[in-house]
Scaffold this motif. Structure first.
Motif, PDB file in Angstrom:
ATOM      1  N   LEU A   1       0.553  -1.174  -0.280  1.00  0.00           N
ATOM      2  CA  LEU A   1       0.189  -0.118   0.009  1.00  0.00           C
ATOM      3  C   LEU A   1       1.002   1.850  -0.352  1.00  0.00           C
ATOM      4  N   VAL A   2       1.702   1.554   0.875  1.00  0.00           N
ATOM      5  CA  VAL A   2       2.651   2.285   0.848  1.00  0.00           C
ATOM      6  C   VAL A   2       3.512   2.740  -0.063  1.00  0.00           C
ATOM      7  N   ALA A   3       4.335   1.596  -0.711  1.00  0.00           N
ATOM      8  CA  ALA A   3       4.908   1.622  -1.715  1.00  0.00           C
ATOM      9  C   ALA A   3       3.970   2.181  -2.895  1.00  0.00           C
ATOM     10  N   GLN A   4       2.916   1.407  -3.491  1.00  0.00           N
ATOM     11  CA  GLN A   4       1.778   2.104  -4.032  1.00  0.00           C
ATOM     12  C   GLN A   4       0.588   3.425  -4.532  1.00  0.00           C
ATOM     13  N   VAL A   5       0.731   4.120  -3.101  1.00  0.00           N
ATOM     14  CA  VAL A   5       0.527   5.380  -2.652  1.00  0.00           C
ATOM     15  C   VAL A   5       1.392   6.203  -2.981  1.00  0.00           C
ATOM     16  N   ILE A   6       2.887   5.889  -2.583  1.00  0.00           N
ATOM     17  CA  ILE A   6       4.002   6.783  -3.321  1.00  0.00           C
ATOM     18  C   ILE A   6       4.256   7.470  -4.569  1.00  0.00           C
ATOM     19  N   GLY A   7       4.083   5.863  -5.019  1.00  0.00           N
ATOM     20  CA  GLY A   7       3.964   5.400  -6.124  1.00  0.00           C
ATOM     21  C   GLY A   7       3.546   6.428  -7.166  1.00  0.00           C
ATOM     22  N   LYS A   8       2.856   6.541  -6.986  1.00  0.00           N
ATOM     23  CA  LYS A   8       1.323   7.515  -7.996  1.00  0.00           C
ATOM     24  C   LYS A   8       1.387   8.887  -7.290  1.00  0.00           C
ATOM     25  N   GLN A   9       2.269   9.046  -6.723  1.00  0.00           N
ATOM     26  CA  GLN A   9       2.298  10.598  -6.318  1.00  0.00           C
ATOM     27  C   GLN A   9       4.135  11.273  -7.254  1.00  0.00           C
ATOM     28  N   LEU A  10       4.488  10.209  -7.401  1.00  0.00           N
ATOM     29  CA  LEU A  10       5.670  10.344  -8.114  1.00  0.00           C
ATOM     30  C   LEU A  10       5.617  10.386  -9.497  1.00  0.00           C
ATOM     31  N   LEU A  11       4.245   9.203 -10.007  1.00  0.00           N
ATOM     32  CA  LEU A  11       3.901   9.320 -11.436  1.00  0.00           C
ATOM     33  C   LEU A  11       2.892  10.516 -11.896  1.00  0.00           C
ATOM     34  N   ARG A  12       1.952  11.013 -11.637  1.00  0.00           N
ATOM     35  CA  ARG A  12       1.936  12.987 -11.380  1.00  0.00           C
ATOM     36  C   ARG A  12       2.858  13.172 -11.562  1.00  0.00           C
ATOM     37  N   ALA A  13       3.985  13.425 -10.202  1.00  0.00           N
ATOM     38  CA  ALA A  13       4.558  15.004 -10.609  1.00  0.00           C
ATOM     39  C   ALA A  13       6.092  14.728 -11.781  1.00  0.00           C
ATOM     40  N   GLY A  14       6.442  12.888 -12.077  1.00  0.00           N
ATOM     41  CA  GLY A  14       7.014  12.826 -12.795  1.00  0.00           C
ATOM     42  C   GLY A  14       6.584  12.973 -14.234  1.00  0.00           C
ATOM     43  N   THR A  15       5.716  13.136 -14.639  1.00  0.00           N
ATOM     44  CA  THR A  15       4.687  12.586 -15.948  1.00  0.00           C
ATOM     45  C   THR A  15       4.107  14.230 -16.515  1.00  0.00           C
ATOM     46  N   SER A  16       3.956  15.013 -15.418  1.00  0.00           N
ATOM     47  CA  SER A  16       3.860  16.403 -15.608  1.00  0.00           C
ATOM     48  C   SER A  16       4.991  17.017 -15.824  1.00  0.00           C
ATOM     49  N   VAL A  17       5.994  16.823 -15.752  1.00  0.00           N
ATOM     50  CA  VAL A  17       7.572  18.032 -16.000  1.00  0.00           C
ATOM     51  C   VAL A  17       7.728  17.841 -17.567  1.00  0.00           C
ATOM     52  N   GLY A  18       7.407  17.124 -18.203  1.00  0.00           N
ATOM     53  CA  GLY A  18       7.092  17.080 -19.692  1.00  0.00           C
ATOM     54  C   GLY A  18       6.213  17.419 -20.193  1.00  0.00           C
ATOM     55  N   ALA A  19       4.831  17.286 -19.821  1.00  0.00           N
ATOM     56  CA  ALA A  19       3.802  17.995 -20.174  1.00  0.00           C
ATOM     57  C   ALA A  19       3.449  19.499 -19.817  1.00  0.00           C
ATOM     58  N   ASN A  20       4.269  19.645 -18.894  1.00  0.00           N
ATOM     59  CA  ASN A  20       4.239  21.340 -18.180  1.00  0.00           C
ATOM     60  C   ASN A  20       5.427  21.864 -18.925  1.00  0.00           C
ATOM     61  N   TYR A  21       6.367  21.188 -19.574  1.00  0.00           N
ATOM     62  CA  TYR A  21       7.402  21.276 -20.231  1.00  0.00           C
ATOM     63  C   TYR A  21       6.752  22.292 -21.618  1.00  0.00           C
ATOM     64  N   ARG A  22       5.980  21.411 -22.149  1.00  0.00           N
ATOM     65  CA  ARG A  22       5.689  21.501 -23.636  1.00  0.00           C
ATOM     66  C   ARG A  22       4.198  22.292 -23.822  1.00  0.00           C
TER      67      ARG A  22
END
Length: 130
Positions: free
Chosen positions: A28-49
């Protein structure tokens, strides 16, 4: 750095974050933190575009500020995963280095854009106020 090169780097950073999340344990902990990382990490490229398509310098600076925040947040979640020993530090070292480089380039771009936005006058002097 040409914007297409940086666009690719930010895109690849997001993909690498996705791969990292996929490799996390199914706790549960890994998945919750993973979702946070997933949102932040993928938004870097999207927001740069979005930033490079900004309608003005102010719009570019504002959107690059979001890139900065999201990249910094992604790095935070990577550090949390390491601190909790949910992923080996040596497995993500290159990702952390890339994230820090993206963050540095982003901050430098924001500073340059702000500096270039200041009004330029003849000989660097402002005209007298009347």
């Amino acid at each position: 750095m040409p914007s297409d090169d940086f666009k690719k780097r930010t895109f690849d950073f997001g993909i690498r974050c996705v791969r990292l999340v996929e490799a996390l344990p199914q706790t549960l902990v890994a998945q919750v933190i993973g979702k946070q990382l997933l949102r932040a990490g993928t938004s870097v490229g999207a927001n740069y575009r979005s930033a490079i398509r900004g309608r003005s310098r102010a719009d570019f600076v504002a959107k690059m500020g979001i890139v900065e925040e999201e990249c910094d947040e992604a790095l935070h979640w990577i550090e949390v995963l390491c601190a909790l020993e949910l992923i080996a530090t040596d497995r993500i070292r290159d990702l952390q280095i890339e994230g820090n480089e993206i963050l540095s380039i982003t901050i430098s771009s924001i500073k340059t854009a702000r500096k270039n936005a200041k009004p330029q006058t003849l000989s660097g002097l402002r005209s007298p106020q009347v």
